[in-house]
Design a protein around this motif. Sequence first.
Motif, PDB file in Angstrom:
ATOM      1  N   ARG A   5      -6.844  -7.910   6.844  1.00  0.00           N
ATOM      2  CA  ARG A   5      -7.531  -8.960   6.929  1.00  0.00           C
ATOM      3  C   ARG A   5      -7.691  -9.512   5.613  1.00  0.00           C
ATOM      4  NH1 ARG A   5     -11.070  -6.660  11.471  1.00  0.00           N
ATOM      5  NH2 ARG A   5     -12.059  -5.707   9.811  1.00  0.00           N
ATOM      6  N   ALA A   6      -8.147  -8.494   4.624  1.00  0.00           N
ATOM      7  CA  ALA A   6      -8.069  -9.118   3.354  1.00  0.00           C
ATOM      8  C   ALA A   6      -6.940  -9.828   2.600  1.00  0.00           C
ATOM      9  CB  ALA A   6      -8.804  -7.936   2.524  1.00  0.00           C
ATOM     10  N   ALA A   7      -5.829  -9.107   2.793  1.00  0.00           N
ATOM     11  CA  ALA A   7      -4.724  -9.548   2.399  1.00  0.00           C
ATOM     12  C   ALA A   7      -4.347 -11.022   3.072  1.00  0.00           C
ATOM     13  CB  ALA A   7      -3.462  -8.759   2.847  1.00  0.00           C
ATOM     14  N   ILE A   8      -4.720 -11.246   4.345  1.00  0.00           N
ATOM     15  CA  ILE A   8      -4.326 -12.549   5.023  1.00  0.00           C
ATOM     16  C   ILE A   8      -5.412 -13.611   4.329  1.00  0.00           C
ATOM     17  CG2 ILE A   8      -4.814 -13.721   7.180  1.00  0.00           C
ATOM     18  CD1 ILE A   8      -4.018 -11.263   8.604  1.00  0.00           C
ATOM     19  N   ALA A   9      -6.795 -13.430   4.070  1.00  0.00           N
ATOM     20  CA  ALA A   9      -7.647 -14.117   3.497  1.00  0.00           C
ATOM     21  C   ALA A   9      -7.200 -14.623   2.313  1.00  0.00           C
ATOM     22  CB  ALA A   9      -9.096 -13.395   3.491  1.00  0.00           C
ATOM     23  N   LEU A  10      -6.516 -13.588   1.204  1.00  0.00           N
ATOM     24  CA  LEU A  10      -6.102 -13.910  -0.037  1.00  0.00           C
ATOM     25  C   LEU A  10      -4.928 -14.824   0.015  1.00  0.00           C
ATOM     26  CD1 LEU A  10      -6.049 -13.187  -3.077  1.00  0.00           C
ATOM     27  CD2 LEU A  10      -4.294 -11.443  -2.375  1.00  0.00           C
ATOM     28  N   GLU A  85      -3.953   4.848  -2.532  1.00  0.00           N
ATOM     29  CA  GLU A  85      -5.296   4.525  -3.577  1.00  0.00           C
ATOM     30  C   GLU A  85      -5.305   3.301  -3.777  1.00  0.00           C
ATOM     31  OE1 GLU A  85      -1.584   5.821  -5.991  1.00  0.00           O
ATOM     32  OE2 GLU A  85      -2.102   6.532  -4.076  1.00  0.00           O
ATOM     33  N   ASP A  86      -4.520   2.300  -3.656  1.00  0.00           N
ATOM     34  CA  ASP A  86      -4.605   0.918  -4.062  1.00  0.00           C
ATOM     35  C   ASP A  86      -5.892   0.160  -3.376  1.00  0.00           C
ATOM     36  OD1 ASP A  86      -2.734   1.116  -6.145  1.00  0.00           O
ATOM     37  OD2 ASP A  86      -1.049   0.510  -4.496  1.00  0.00           O
ATOM     38  N   THR A  87      -6.665  -0.123  -3.862  1.00  0.00           N
ATOM     39  CA  THR A  87      -7.882  -0.816  -2.964  1.00  0.00           C
ATOM     40  C   THR A  87      -7.409  -2.545  -2.594  1.00  0.00           C
ATOM     41  OG1 THR A  87      -8.827  -1.895  -5.192  1.00  0.00           O
ATOM     42  CG2 THR A  87      -9.467   0.235  -4.492  1.00  0.00           C
ATOM     43  N   ASP A  88      -6.593  -2.955  -3.200  1.00  0.00           N
ATOM     44  CA  ASP A  88      -6.048  -4.150  -2.564  1.00  0.00           C
ATOM     45  C   ASP A  88      -4.615  -4.550  -3.451  1.00  0.00           C
ATOM     46  OD1 ASP A  88      -6.746  -5.212  -5.187  1.00  0.00           O
ATOM     47  OD2 ASP A  88      -8.585  -5.936  -4.763  1.00  0.00           O
ATOM     48  N   LEU A  89      -4.076  -5.725  -2.977  1.00  0.00           N
ATOM     49  CA  LEU A  89      -2.956  -6.056  -3.449  1.00  0.00           C
ATOM     50  C   LEU A  89      -2.899  -6.322  -5.255  1.00  0.00           C
ATOM     51  CD1 LEU A  89      -1.349  -8.460  -0.698  1.00  0.00           C
ATOM     52  CD2 LEU A  89      -0.547  -6.317  -1.046  1.00  0.00           C
ATOM     53  N   ALA A  90      -3.860  -6.972  -5.622  1.00  0.00           N
ATOM     54  CA  ALA A  90      -3.975  -7.093  -6.780  1.00  0.00           C
ATOM     55  C   ALA A  90      -4.068  -5.899  -7.618  1.00  0.00           C
ATOM     56  CB  ALA A  90      -5.044  -7.832  -7.400  1.00  0.00           C
ATOM     57  N   ALA A  91      -4.888  -4.768  -7.017  1.00  0.00           N
ATOM     58  CA  ALA A  91      -4.619  -3.588  -7.903  1.00  0.00           C
ATOM     59  C   ALA A  91      -3.411  -2.859  -7.736  1.00  0.00           C
ATOM     60  CB  ALA A  91      -5.892  -2.748  -7.084  1.00  0.00           C
TER      61      ALA A  91
END
Length: 185
Positions: A5-10, A85-91
């Motif tokens: 969901r966070a990736a879709i929003a991004l 361990e990555d918190t999101d795609l940018a990380a």
Amino acid sequence: MPQARAAIALLSRFDPGPDERAAHSLARTLALLGGSPQPFSRRSFDPGHLTASGVVLSADGRGVLLIFHRRLQRWLQPGGHVEPEDTDLAAAAEREVREETGVALDAALPPAVVGVDVHEIPPREPDEPAHLHHDVVFRFRALPGAEPDPEYGRDVVWCGTDELDRYEVDEPLKRSVMRALRAGG
């Protein structure tokens, strides 16, 4: 692991403009996020998985960091697979940049999505069939004076943003670099 969901929003905030390949890649990546049970797993081969990479601009904005990918035999932006361990795609993109180059990034400039590219990766026998990487490309800026660390064992160069043809950089990367420059870096 980053949440779909966070990736879709991004990605929903990314505007590819007239770049048809990026627009098609964006649609395919959003479909993967909406339909795959494991879109971030490097073991998900059909229809592929997300990866994250970074267009790293030099502090003065006149250079971009490139690595020579030995398996693919071409110059690319640093990047790779999303790890648990990555918190999101940018990380994930930031970690990959640091692991592959050792270049220190300027934390004062937040990463921004500057490209989405779906491309085929050739098979690596016996356990990895040909598959698609749905790569999300972020813009980063290096700290002034940041240089690649030769201990990383890769060919890493600062390429002038006006010299991308010299390294036979593909069109999706060229367009991501241009978007990074327009976004400010």
